[in-house]
Design an enzyme around this catalytic site. Structure first.
Site, mmCIF file in Angstrom:
data_model
loop_
_atom_site.group_PDB
_atom_site.id
_atom_site.type_symbol
_atom_site.label_atom_id
_atom_site.label_comp_id
_atom_site.label_asym_id
_atom_site.label_seq_id
_atom_site.Cartn_x
_atom_site.Cartn_y
_atom_site.Cartn_z
ATOM 1 N N LYS A 178 -15.615 -36.436 -1.196
ATOM 2 C CA LYS A 178 -16.982 -36.082 -0.777
ATOM 3 C C LYS A 178 -18.063 -36.454 -1.993
ATOM 4 O O LYS A 178 -18.204 -36.015 -2.862
ATOM 5 C CB LYS A 178 -17.149 -34.579 -0.663
ATOM 6 C CG LYS A 178 -18.528 -34.038 0.016
ATOM 7 C CD LYS A 178 -19.023 -32.729 -0.425
ATOM 8 C CE LYS A 178 -20.324 -32.577 -1.317
ATOM 9 N NZ LYS A 178 -21.269 -33.669 -1.446
ATOM 10 N N GLY A 231 -19.551 -32.527 -11.792
ATOM 11 C CA GLY A 231 -20.932 -32.147 -11.382
ATOM 12 C C GLY A 231 -21.102 -31.031 -12.220
ATOM 13 O O GLY A 231 -20.996 -30.806 -13.616
ATOM 14 N N GLU A 253 -15.032 -31.126 -14.303
ATOM 15 C CA GLU A 253 -15.598 -32.107 -15.273
ATOM 16 C C GLU A 253 -17.217 -31.440 -15.174
ATOM 17 O O GLU A 253 -17.920 -32.255 -14.068
ATOM 18 C CB GLU A 253 -15.422 -33.518 -14.930
ATOM 19 C CG GLU A 253 -13.906 -33.915 -14.886
ATOM 20 C CD GLU A 253 -13.205 -33.960 -16.314
ATOM 21 O OE1 GLU A 253 -13.811 -33.767 -17.200
ATOM 22 O OE2 GLU A 253 -11.965 -33.834 -16.398
ATOM 23 N N CYS A 287 -23.183 -37.478 -18.165
ATOM 24 C CA CYS A 287 -22.835 -36.353 -18.618
ATOM 25 C C CYS A 287 -22.375 -36.439 -20.104
ATOM 26 O O CYS A 287 -22.522 -35.147 -20.871
ATOM 27 C CB CYS A 287 -21.277 -35.595 -17.938
ATOM 28 S SG CYS A 287 -20.153 -37.240 -18.295
ATOM 29 N N GLU A 388 -28.797 -28.756 -20.611
ATOM 30 C CA GLU A 388 -28.646 -30.154 -20.335
ATOM 31 C C GLU A 388 -29.898 -30.467 -19.719
ATOM 32 O O GLU A 388 -30.167 -30.092 -18.672
ATOM 33 C CB GLU A 388 -27.402 -30.343 -19.312
ATOM 34 C CG GLU A 388 -27.264 -31.772 -18.865
ATOM 35 C CD GLU A 388 -25.855 -32.099 -17.968
ATOM 36 O OE1 GLU A 388 -25.792 -31.204 -17.076
ATOM 37 O OE2 GLU A 388 -24.944 -32.659 -18.322
HETATM 38 P P1 NAD Z 1 -24.108 -31.389 -8.685
HETATM 39 O O1 NAD Z 1 -23.317 -30.350 -9.238
HETATM 40 O O2 NAD Z 1 -25.587 -30.904 -7.954
HETATM 41 O O3 NAD Z 1 -23.387 -32.069 -7.336
HETATM 42 C C1 NAD Z 1 -21.963 -32.800 -7.538
HETATM 43 C C2 NAD Z 1 -21.156 -32.778 -6.480
HETATM 44 O O4 NAD Z 1 -20.739 -31.457 -5.842
HETATM 45 C C3 NAD Z 1 -21.941 -33.306 -5.037
HETATM 46 O O5 NAD Z 1 -21.069 -34.165 -4.302
HETATM 47 C C4 NAD Z 1 -22.723 -32.188 -4.372
HETATM 48 O O6 NAD Z 1 -23.048 -32.429 -3.084
HETATM 49 C C5 NAD Z 1 -21.352 -30.999 -4.793
HETATM 50 N N1 NAD Z 1 -21.797 -29.674 -4.408
HETATM 51 C C6 NAD Z 1 -23.095 -28.996 -4.914
HETATM 52 N N2 NAD Z 1 -22.964 -27.930 -4.850
HETATM 53 C C7 NAD Z 1 -21.860 -27.541 -4.426
HETATM 54 C C8 NAD Z 1 -21.122 -26.594 -3.755
HETATM 55 N N3 NAD Z 1 -21.527 -25.292 -3.818
HETATM 56 N N4 NAD Z 1 -19.923 -26.576 -3.183
HETATM 57 C C9 NAD Z 1 -19.008 -27.887 -3.301
HETATM 58 N N5 NAD Z 1 -19.705 -29.035 -3.670
HETATM 59 C C10 NAD Z 1 -20.941 -28.720 -3.975
HETATM 60 O O7 NAD Z 1 -24.297 -32.599 -9.849
HETATM 61 P P2 NAD Z 1 -25.118 -33.587 -9.702
HETATM 62 O O8 NAD Z 1 -26.646 -33.399 -9.962
HETATM 63 O O9 NAD Z 1 -24.647 -34.662 -8.572
HETATM 64 O O10 NAD Z 1 -24.486 -34.443 -11.081
HETATM 65 C C11 NAD Z 1 -25.314 -34.129 -12.401
HETATM 66 C C12 NAD Z 1 -24.046 -33.227 -13.086
HETATM 67 O O11 NAD Z 1 -22.682 -33.828 -13.199
HETATM 68 C C13 NAD Z 1 -24.576 -33.088 -14.715
HETATM 69 O O12 NAD Z 1 -24.374 -31.583 -14.984
HETATM 70 C C14 NAD Z 1 -23.436 -34.135 -15.445
HETATM 71 O O13 NAD Z 1 -23.462 -33.699 -16.621
HETATM 72 C C15 NAD Z 1 -22.161 -33.736 -14.454
HETATM 73 N N6 NAD Z 1 -21.347 -34.479 -14.664
HETATM 74 C C16 NAD Z 1 -20.363 -34.358 -15.423
HETATM 75 C C17 NAD Z 1 -19.272 -35.506 -15.591
HETATM 76 C C18 NAD Z 1 -17.942 -35.151 -16.493
HETATM 77 O O14 NAD Z 1 -17.365 -36.049 -16.523
HETATM 78 N N7 NAD Z 1 -18.063 -34.061 -17.223
HETATM 79 C C19 NAD Z 1 -19.627 -36.723 -15.187
HETATM 80 C C20 NAD Z 1 -20.838 -37.098 -14.542
HETATM 81 C C21 NAD Z 1 -21.508 -35.900 -14.084
#
Ligand code: NAD
Length: 498
Positions: A178, A231, A253, A287, A388
């Site tokens: 997804k 995320g 992550e 991240c 963040e």
């Molecule tokens: P997000 O949490 O908004 O979305 C990430 C994914 O989760 C998307 O595909 C989104 O559609 C899905 N999602 C959102 N809510 C959901 C739910 N309730 N149930 C299931 N899926 C859901 O994150 P973002 O804004 O896309 O990305 C930024 C974040 O990701 C930052 O906090 C960043 O630090 C983190 N990140 C972490 C790493 C790591 O390796 N630790 C790497 C990249 C990004």
């Protein structure tokens, strides 16, 4: 360029009643429309993945065939590298130079790595055991988990998708991928590559779904064995809650608030250039962004002057232009959120040394651009030091002695990454052991290798990606015991061996 993209379920491209528009963040224009899944599509994808794993050909094929399929996907990415790079840039705004030299080749290399190492990583362990009363042989066997849901953010859409796909497939799982509904284009392009590679139907399903609407349907389902999520902490916590309804394995992550330590003995030019990369690459939407740059007092003034001077000279522009060093943020909302952080910092007493402007020139005015921000006079209690931001905002603060520096690094709820800039290797090694961070870079930033496992601690999540440890997260460990107690005394005979 308005294209219509479909979901990929059970080996077919599937239309839906609903679609969403995909925006180019560099100019705010619609670049594509994408079919959006509802609960029925998730059900179909789960049925397809379950069938592919439980009854389909996937679990029965040899490891050598599995390897070949994954290598074909990798080759497909290389064959389509230019198109994928352009698509990723159009969808995310990130400079095409970054995508061309880092994201796309890394996608292919990660798939290659896990294809080439899967046999070795999956090797069973044989352990001979001897106690006072028994002998046994233990076999520790690695098996796929089953159906894995792979949830990917928008900051590295194709790269993170390929990390997860490479490991999940090499381990023998069937998957539902997804992508973020903001950036699904390259994942859906990957579906075509996967179809051409000839993977059996249902092994890979790719669905564009709105996370906060369908997260529960997707993550609470008992047909899932693993959720690998990258995320934000907010979504991560929701997923943990949904998944608790039916116990399943999780890899989380999550976010970061990473810090650099620049010591008095650092190579100043390298530390400045590296620190600029560590917070301004990908518009700071990383991240592992070093959003807190902590500089020892002996070089602080010189570091700050050089850093601000260079930050001001970063060239903003359309990601498709090879001269561009910084593209737009992913959306207007993201830029608004970043600017609120900067505003709050100012109100709390921080000093904005540069940046935070929205360019108004003809070329950039419709995109979500923001000039790189450098903030000083920040104390650890301030919001900007703790939360963040996920944008091009660098805190540059001073510390006096090493203990104080390490304490500042560790004064965060997150624990993802850390950079150490010093010419004293022994000192850097000592510091590396004292900081709370899942990955520490010494005199460099952002070097990820397929051989080295990566992942955060504390609020940055749990579980690893990449390397053998990351790969093994996508497997389950089975313990098989053979009683080898010599002669007539197998252990069970003691009790009822009348
Ligand atoms: P997000 O949490 O908004 O979305 C990430 C994914 O989760 C998307 O595909 C989104 O559609 C899905 N999602 C959102 N809510 C959901 C739910 N309730 N149930 C299931 N899926 C859901 O994150 P973002 O804004 O896309 O990305 C930024 C974040 O990701 C930052 O906090 C960043 O630090 C983190 N990140 C972490 C790493 C790591 O390796 N630790 C790497 C990249 C990004």
């Amino acid at each position: 360029m308005i294209e219509y993209n479909l979901l990929y379920i059970n080996g077919d491209f599937v239309d839906t009643a609903r679609s969403n528009k995909i925006i180019n963040p560099a100019d705010g224009q619609v670049i594509a429309k994408v079919a959006v899944a509802d609960a029925r599509h998730i059900d179909s994808a789960l049925k397809a993945a379950r069938k592919a794993f439980d009854q389909g050909p996937w679990p029965k094929i040899s490891l050598a065939e599995r390897k070949d399929f994954i290598l074909k996907i990798s080759q497909g990415i290389l064959d389509n590298a230019a198109e994928l790079a352009e698509l990723e840039t159009l969808n995310t705004g990130k400079p095409i130079k970054e995508v061309t030299f880092m994201d796309i080749p890394s996608c292919a290399k990660t798939l290659q790595h896990f294809a080439q190492h899967l046999e070795k990583y999956l090797e069973a362990e044989y352990i001979e055991i001897s106690t006072d009363i028994s002998q046994a042989q233990g076999q520790l066997i690695r098996e796929p988990l089953g159906v894995a849901v792979l949830i990917v953010p928008w900051n590295y859409p194709l790269l993170i998708a390929c990390w997860k796909l490479a490991q999940a497939l090499a381990a023998g799982n069937a998957v539902i991928l997804k992508p973020s509904s903001l950036t699904p284009l390259t994942a859906l392009a990957l579906a075509e590559i996967i179809q051409k590679a000839g993977l059996p139907s249902g092994v890979v399903n790719i669905i564009n779904a709105i996370g906060y609407e369908l997260g529960k349907v997707l993550c609470a389902d008992k047909r899932i064995d693993l959720i690998s999520f990258t995320g934000s902490n907010t979504s991560g916590r929701e997923i943990i809650e949904y998944s608790s309804k039916n116990v399943k394995k999780l890899i989380m992550e999550l976010g970061g608030k990473s810090a650099s330590l620049v010591l008095n003995d650092a190579d100043l030019e390298l530390a400045v250039n590296g620190s600029l990369c560590s917070i301004f690459l990908n518009q700071g939407q990383m991240c592992t962004a070093m959003s807190r740059i902590l500089v020892q007092e002996g070089i602080y003034e010189r570091f700050l002057a050089d850093f601000v001077d260079k930050a001001k000279r970063i060239k903003l522009g359309d990601g498709l232009d090879y001269q561009t060093q910084m593209g737009p943020l992913i959306s207007g909302n993201q830029r608004k959120k970043v600017l609120e952080f900067v505003d709050n910092a100012r109100k709390e007493g921080a000093k904005i040394m540069c940046g935070g402007q929205i360019p108004t020139g003809l070329r950039l005015k419709n995109g979500y651009f923001l000039t790189p921000v450098v903030v000083t006079d920040v104390s650890p209690q301030m919001q900007i030091f703790q939360e963040e931001v996920f944008g091009p905002v660098a805190i540059v603060e001073k510390f006096s002695n090493l203990n104080q520096g390490i304490e500042l690094v560790n004064s965060s709820a997150f624990a993802l990454a850390c950079c150490i800039w010093s010419q004293d290797q022994a000192k850097a090694e000592q510091i590396a052991r004292q900081v709370n961070a899942g990955i520490v870079w010494v005199n460099t930033y952002g070097m990820f290798f397929n051989q080295l496992s990566y992942g955060g601690f504390k609020q940055s999540g749990f579980g690893k990606e990449l390397g053998k440890a990351g790969f093994l997260e996508y497997t389950r460990l089975k313990n098989v015991v053979f009683d080898k107690t010599k002669e007539t005394k197998p252990l069970v005979n003691f009790w009822y061996g009348f």
